[in-house]
Design a protein around this motif. Structure first.
Motif, PDB file in Angstrom:
ATOM      1  N   SER A 295       0.812  -1.224   0.000  1.00 17.13           N
ATOM      2  CA  SER A 295       0.000   0.000   0.000  1.00 17.13           C
ATOM      3  C   SER A 295       0.844   1.272   0.000  1.00 17.13           C
ATOM      4  CB  SER A 295      -0.952   0.005   1.204  1.00 17.13           C
ATOM      5  OG  SER A 295      -0.211   0.083   2.410  1.00 17.13           O
ATOM      6  N   VAL A 296       2.103   1.186   0.480  1.00 18.08           N
ATOM      7  CA  VAL A 296       2.937   2.396   0.492  1.00 18.08           C
ATOM      8  C   VAL A 296       3.481   2.724  -0.899  1.00 18.08           C
ATOM      9  CG1 VAL A 296       3.567   2.154   2.925  1.00 18.08           C
ATOM     10  CG2 VAL A 296       5.052   1.151   1.172  1.00 18.08           C
TER      11      VAL A 296
ATOM     12  N   PHE B 188      -0.248   7.885  -2.066  1.00 18.20           N
ATOM     13  CA  PHE B 188       0.637   7.923  -0.895  1.00 18.20           C
ATOM     14  C   PHE B 188       1.996   8.510  -1.272  1.00 18.20           C
ATOM     15  CE2 PHE B 188       3.919   6.019   1.831  1.00 18.20           C
ATOM     16  CZ  PHE B 188       3.499   6.497   3.060  1.00 18.20           C
ATOM     17  N   LEU B 189       2.549   8.091  -2.405  1.00 17.68           N
ATOM     18  CA  LEU B 189       3.849   8.613  -2.845  1.00 17.68           C
ATOM     19  C   LEU B 189       3.782  10.118  -3.101  1.00 17.68           C
ATOM     20  CD1 LEU B 189       4.935   5.728  -5.270  1.00 17.68           C
ATOM     21  CD2 LEU B 189       5.750   6.161  -2.938  1.00 17.68           C
ATOM     22  N   PHE B 190       2.648  10.582  -3.635  1.00 20.32           N
ATOM     23  CA  PHE B 190       2.440  12.021  -3.836  1.00 20.32           C
ATOM     24  C   PHE B 190       2.469  12.752  -2.496  1.00 20.32           C
ATOM     25  CE2 PHE B 190      -0.635  15.533  -3.733  1.00 20.32           C
ATOM     26  CZ  PHE B 190      -0.118  16.379  -4.719  1.00 20.32           C
TER      27      PHE B 190
ATOM     28  N   MET C 292       5.192  16.042   1.686  1.00 23.80           N
ATOM     29  CA  MET C 292       5.668  16.129   3.066  1.00 23.80           C
ATOM     30  C   MET C 292       7.082  16.699   3.123  1.00 23.80           C
ATOM     31  SD  MET C 292       4.375  15.499   6.070  1.00 23.80           S
ATOM     32  CE  MET C 292       4.730  15.150   7.781  1.00 23.80           C
ATOM     33  N   PHE C 293       7.893  16.365   2.121  1.00 24.47           N
ATOM     34  CA  PHE C 293       9.234  16.950   2.035  1.00 24.47           C
ATOM     35  C   PHE C 293       9.159  18.478   2.066  1.00 24.47           C
ATOM     36  CE2 PHE C 293      10.968  12.879   0.903  1.00 24.47           C
ATOM     37  CZ  PHE C 293      12.353  12.983   1.095  1.00 24.47           C
ATOM     38  N   LEU C 294       8.217  19.014   1.310  1.00 15.52           N
ATOM     39  CA  LEU C 294       8.122  20.465   1.155  1.00 15.52           C
ATOM     40  C   LEU C 294       7.413  21.135   2.326  1.00 15.52           C
ATOM     41  CD1 LEU C 294       7.233  20.609  -2.664  1.00 15.52           C
ATOM     42  CD2 LEU C 294       9.478  20.643  -1.581  1.00 15.52           C
TER      43      LEU C 294
END
Length: 391
Positions: free
Chosen positions: A204-205, A210-212, A217-219
């Motif tokens: 699911s990850v 989720f990857l988007f 989250m990085f930003l």
């Protein structure tokens, strides 16, 4: 959840997060202690010494996420307590870039274990109010920064005590949260409750949504924590007491998160994230052109922007991608903190140069500008997805 004292566990979780948050405020104050006018480190060197607070957090989150389901929330919580205690002692003993680096690494790992264990705990205790209760839990990240910033100001600037005394105040919430967790029955994670297999969780990850969210989250984390962690250097020419600006920003954040339930109901998570990106961009831009009292106005706009970033990103994943489980929440938190470990030295290099502070803030404002586009797309996608689900 028979025999689970939700109130005590939630209070203990909040105090653990206060300990985590206080380390951010106190570390911000230590920038001047170890900087060019103190121990003599350059701002870039301090960036590297502080980086383990964030990549240590990431390591603990990535390791702790899968282990939460395997070992249980309780064991990961006690791992957080031990590494917090070691990190605080080593920070008090630090006298160079290397010793500060090692101390910060232990503190970062402790902070990561707190998030790895307690985000899933809150989500499992309140399955029908995840975003609301995660926002309430994360009230105490800005709340703890306010406490740490005020304690730092009082101990060092008002009472003229040593910086070691300031760092020692971290033992207060640490010992209290340890006491509150002793002997408590702690529920299993929501993924275990739902019976989702390890295979499905790991698969699911790789979900594109989720990857988007991980990329975003990085930003979001870099926009928030990269800026606030270096507040002493960023605002030292604008205001007399930058640490009080930090307390002001986080006071606004705490109030916002306290009443997040009403905002979530009106805007939905994707809408909250879009408005957050807009206010964050405007606030950072304003900080490049203001000084004196107007700095607080710019800081208020910035605070409104970053208030809902972290808990709403986690709440979105918990609500719309529950099969990712504790691993999903850990990857999100880990990605956010890792991004800050990259940003801090870059900001330090920019600030060491001529006209660096303005350049650093302008560079940081690029991040929420990208997020405005990304979250606008997310809002459109979620509206279409909801309409399809209704049909």
């Amino acid at each position: 959840m028979e025999n689970v004292n939700k109130n005590r566990l939630f209070l203990a979780s909040c105090l653990a997060l206060i300990t985590t948050a206080m380390t951010f405020a106190i570390r911000a104050r230590l920038e001047t202690v170890f900087g060019p006018e103190g121990v003599g480190l350059t701002l870039e060197q301090i960036g590297y010494a502080f980086a383990p607070a964030f990549f240590g957090f990431t390591i603990a989150m990535i390791i702790g996420g899968p282990l939460v389901d395997l070992l249980g929330i309780k064991k990961i919580t006690w791992m957080a307590f031990i590494t917090h205690a070691v990190g605080i002692v080593l920070t008090i003993m630090a006298d160079s870039m290397t010793s500060l680096f090692i101390a910060t690494l232990f503190v970062g790992i402790g902070n990561g274990f707190v998030e790895a264990a307690l985000n899933p705990l809150v989500a499992s205790m309140y399955p029908d109010e995840k975003t609301k209760m995660l926002n309430r839990f994360h009230v105490w990240f800005p709340g703890g920064i306010v406490i740490g910033a005020i304690l730092g100001w009082l101990t060092m600037d008002v009472m003229d005590l040593s910086w070691q005394v300031m760092v020692g105040t971290l033992f207060i919430p640490l010992l209290i949260y340890g006491f509150l967790f002793v002997g408590q029955k702690i529920p299993v994670t929501e993924r275990v409750q739902l019976g989702v297999s390890n295979k499905k969780m790991f698969a699911s990850v790789l979900n594109p949504l989720f990857l988007f969210m991980v990329a975003c989250m990085f930003l979001t984390a870099a926009s928030e924590l990269g800026t606030t962690q270096r507040i002493e250097s960023l605002l030292k020419e604008s205001v007399a007491q930058p640490l009080l600006v930090l307390a002001f920003i986080n006071g606004i954040m705490a109030l916002g998160r306290l009443f997040a339930g009403k905002v979530v109901h009106k805007l939905k998570p994707s809408g909250m994230l879009l408005y957050s990106a807009i206010f964050t961009f405007i606030g950072l831009w304003m900080l490049t052109v203001t000084s004196g009292g107007m700095t607080f106005v710019a800081a208020a706009v910035f605070a409104i922007g970053i208030t809902f970033f972290w808990p709403t990103m986690l709440g979105f994943v918990a609500e719309y991608l529950p099969e990712t489980g504790a691993l999903g929440l850990s990857i999100m938190g880990g990605a956010g903190m890792f991004s800050v470990s990259i940003v801090l030295p870059i900001m330090g290099r920019l600030m060491d140069g001529e006209g660096g502070i303005t350049e650093a803030l302008r560079t940081m404002s690029i991040l929420p500008a990208i997020l405005i586009v990304a979250f606008l797309g997310l809002s459109i996608y979620m509206k279409k997805r909801n309409k399809t689900a209704e049909v």
